[in-house]
Design a protein around this motif. Sequence first.
Motif, PDB file in Angstrom:
ATOM      1  N   HIS A 154       3.158  11.669 -11.938  1.00  0.00           N
ATOM      2  CA  HIS A 154       3.414  10.275 -11.581  1.00  0.00           C
ATOM      3  C   HIS A 154       4.713  10.116 -10.787  1.00  0.00           C
ATOM      4  O   HIS A 154       4.758   9.382  -9.795  1.00  0.00           O
ATOM      5  N   ASN A 158       4.908   8.749  -6.981  1.00  0.00           N
ATOM      6  CA  ASN A 158       5.721   7.588  -6.588  1.00  0.00           C
ATOM      7  C   ASN A 158       6.673   7.958  -5.450  1.00  0.00           C
ATOM      8  O   ASN A 158       6.819   7.207  -4.491  1.00  0.00           O
ATOM      9  N   ARG A 161       4.654   8.030  -2.368  1.00  0.00           N
ATOM     10  CA  ARG A 161       4.135   6.717  -1.954  1.00  0.00           C
ATOM     11  C   ARG A 161       5.218   5.779  -1.444  1.00  0.00           C
ATOM     12  O   ARG A 161       4.992   4.970  -0.570  1.00  0.00           O
ATOM     13  N   TYR A 162       6.438   5.893  -2.037  1.00  0.00           N
ATOM     14  CA  TYR A 162       7.482   4.935  -1.649  1.00  0.00           C
ATOM     15  C   TYR A 162       8.466   5.518  -0.643  1.00  0.00           C
ATOM     16  O   TYR A 162       9.602   5.076  -0.559  1.00  0.00           O
ATOM     17  N   ASP A 186      13.815  11.451  -3.822  1.00  0.00           N
ATOM     18  CA  ASP A 186      13.179  11.133  -2.538  1.00  0.00           C
ATOM     19  C   ASP A 186      14.172  10.450  -1.615  1.00  0.00           C
ATOM     20  O   ASP A 186      15.234   9.997  -2.046  1.00  0.00           O
ATOM     21  N   ILE A 191      15.472   1.397  -4.513  1.00  0.00           N
ATOM     22  CA  ILE A 191      15.118   0.267  -5.389  1.00  0.00           C
ATOM     23  C   ILE A 191      16.332  -0.655  -5.499  1.00  0.00           C
ATOM     24  O   ILE A 191      17.427  -0.187  -5.825  1.00  0.00           O
ATOM     25  N   ILE A 199      12.259  -1.612 -13.818  1.00  0.00           N
ATOM     26  CA  ILE A 199      11.098  -0.866 -13.282  1.00  0.00           C
ATOM     27  C   ILE A 199      10.316  -0.098 -14.345  1.00  0.00           C
ATOM     28  O   ILE A 199       9.196   0.305 -14.097  1.00  0.00           O
ATOM     29  N   TYR A 204       5.718  -4.256 -14.036  1.00  0.00           N
ATOM     30  CA  TYR A 204       6.797  -4.693 -13.131  1.00  0.00           C
ATOM     31  C   TYR A 204       6.693  -3.940 -11.805  1.00  0.00           C
ATOM     32  O   TYR A 204       6.649  -2.721 -11.764  1.00  0.00           O
ATOM     33  N   ARG A 205       6.667  -4.704 -10.717  1.00  0.00           N
ATOM     34  CA  ARG A 205       6.644  -4.094  -9.394  1.00  0.00           C
ATOM     35  C   ARG A 205       7.691  -4.780  -8.537  1.00  0.00           C
ATOM     36  O   ARG A 205       7.810  -5.999  -8.552  1.00  0.00           O
ATOM     37  N   VAL A 206       8.420  -3.970  -7.774  1.00  0.00           N
ATOM     38  CA  VAL A 206       9.516  -4.545  -6.992  1.00  0.00           C
ATOM     39  C   VAL A 206       8.967  -5.417  -5.870  1.00  0.00           C
ATOM     40  O   VAL A 206       9.330  -6.567  -5.706  1.00  0.00           O
ATOM     41  N   SER A 211       3.406  -2.718  -3.203  1.00  0.00           N
ATOM     42  CA  SER A 211       2.983  -1.879  -4.313  1.00  0.00           C
ATOM     43  C   SER A 211       1.459  -1.876  -4.419  1.00  0.00           C
ATOM     44  O   SER A 211       0.837  -0.850  -4.650  1.00  0.00           O
ATOM     45  N   GLY A 216      -0.544   0.583  -6.491  1.00  0.00           N
ATOM     46  CA  GLY A 216       0.177   0.529  -7.767  1.00  0.00           C
ATOM     47  C   GLY A 216      -0.253  -0.588  -8.701  1.00  0.00           C
ATOM     48  O   GLY A 216      -0.757  -1.631  -8.278  1.00  0.00           O
ATOM     49  N   THR A 217      -0.053  -0.358  -9.994  1.00  0.00           N
ATOM     50  CA  THR A 217      -0.328  -1.392 -11.000  1.00  0.00           C
ATOM     51  C   THR A 217       0.961  -1.864 -11.662  1.00  0.00           C
ATOM     52  O   THR A 217       0.982  -2.875 -12.343  1.00  0.00           O
ATOM     53  N   GLY A 218       2.020  -1.091 -11.495  1.00  0.00           N
ATOM     54  CA  GLY A 218       3.265  -1.417 -12.191  1.00  0.00           C
ATOM     55  C   GLY A 218       3.276  -0.872 -13.614  1.00  0.00           C
ATOM     56  O   GLY A 218       4.174  -1.165 -14.395  1.00  0.00           O
ATOM     57  N   GLY A 220       2.701   2.614 -14.236  1.00  0.00           N
ATOM     58  CA  GLY A 220       2.992   4.049 -14.226  1.00  0.00           C
ATOM     59  C   GLY A 220       4.316   4.408 -14.891  1.00  0.00           C
ATOM     60  O   GLY A 220       4.353   5.254 -15.795  1.00  0.00           O
ATOM     61  N   LEU A 221       5.393   3.764 -14.486  1.00  0.00           N
ATOM     62  CA  LEU A 221       6.703   4.136 -15.027  1.00  0.00           C
ATOM     63  C   LEU A 221       6.833   3.756 -16.499  1.00  0.00           C
ATOM     64  O   LEU A 221       7.559   4.414 -17.241  1.00  0.00           O
TER      65      LEU A 221
END
Length: 253
Positions: A154, A158, A161-162, A186, A191, A199, A204-206, A211, A216-218, A220-221
């Motif tokens: 994960h 991320n 992806r980001y 990365d 953020i 996060i 929660y998604r920024v 996202s 994303g679903t928010g 994962g973290l």
Amino acid sequence: AQTHLTLRQAPTEVKELSQSFDRMLGRLAIAWEQQRRFLSDVSHELRTPLTLVQGYLQSTLRRCQTLSDSQREGLEIAAAEADRTIQVLQDLLDWARLNSGQRHITLEAFDLKAVLLEVAILTPTYQERIIVDIETAPVIVQADRQCLKQVLIHLIDNAIRYSEPKQPVILRLQQQANWAIIQVCDRGRGIPEADQPHIFDPFYRVDVDRSRATGGTGLGLSIVKQLVETMQGHIVVSSTLGEGSVFSVSLPA
Ligand code: ADP
């Protein structure tokens, strides 16, 4: 209404207050459990037929030689969307399972370095983007191998992806006293400071739009944090907007 408690009334009032507080907590716990169960059941009910749909789409794409380009393109888009939705449902199921204490972990001693390399090599963009910067000898941890893999997959996903497609993702491992520390670094968008404490919260998604666009679903973290803590470890983030992020996972070595 009485606004002040006299000394003689206090014990009864306090007792009643405490009982009603207990009742409220009980109702909240029931509501939370109902919500968790609902989420889990819905995710499960949706995932099963969707996996079937995805299977048919994939086999049609593989076997059917007479598809026109536009038909093939349409089916590929449908398969990719089904894939993304299955992943979202899997996140919801994982989250619900973790929150019910249904996920059991098995702690065993193994070499963290070997697992990190294994996950790195299996990353689809390993050749182009992953830099493994590990100089240490094997680091033996007491952890759950599957949980750890899920955490690493994960965090690497991320990081990819980001950040922009050409930016590298660096994996580091070091041992400090009785801790093994893995870093996933990365050079992505970073953020904002105000978002960093949140996060790891569920859902929660920024940047919600971005996202969602990246799948994303928010969740994962929040799953990652729970898994790490179940293994007696902890996770922190350090990030600078526009420069990138470093997620550090510490596990007892
Ligand atoms: P999502 O499924 O939305 O990616 P996560 O729980 O994995 O959910 O992450 C929560 C939010 O944290 C993301 O929506 C994203 O805004 C931010 N985030 C996570 N990892 C990174 C990263 N490596 N770089 C920048 N932002 C990140």
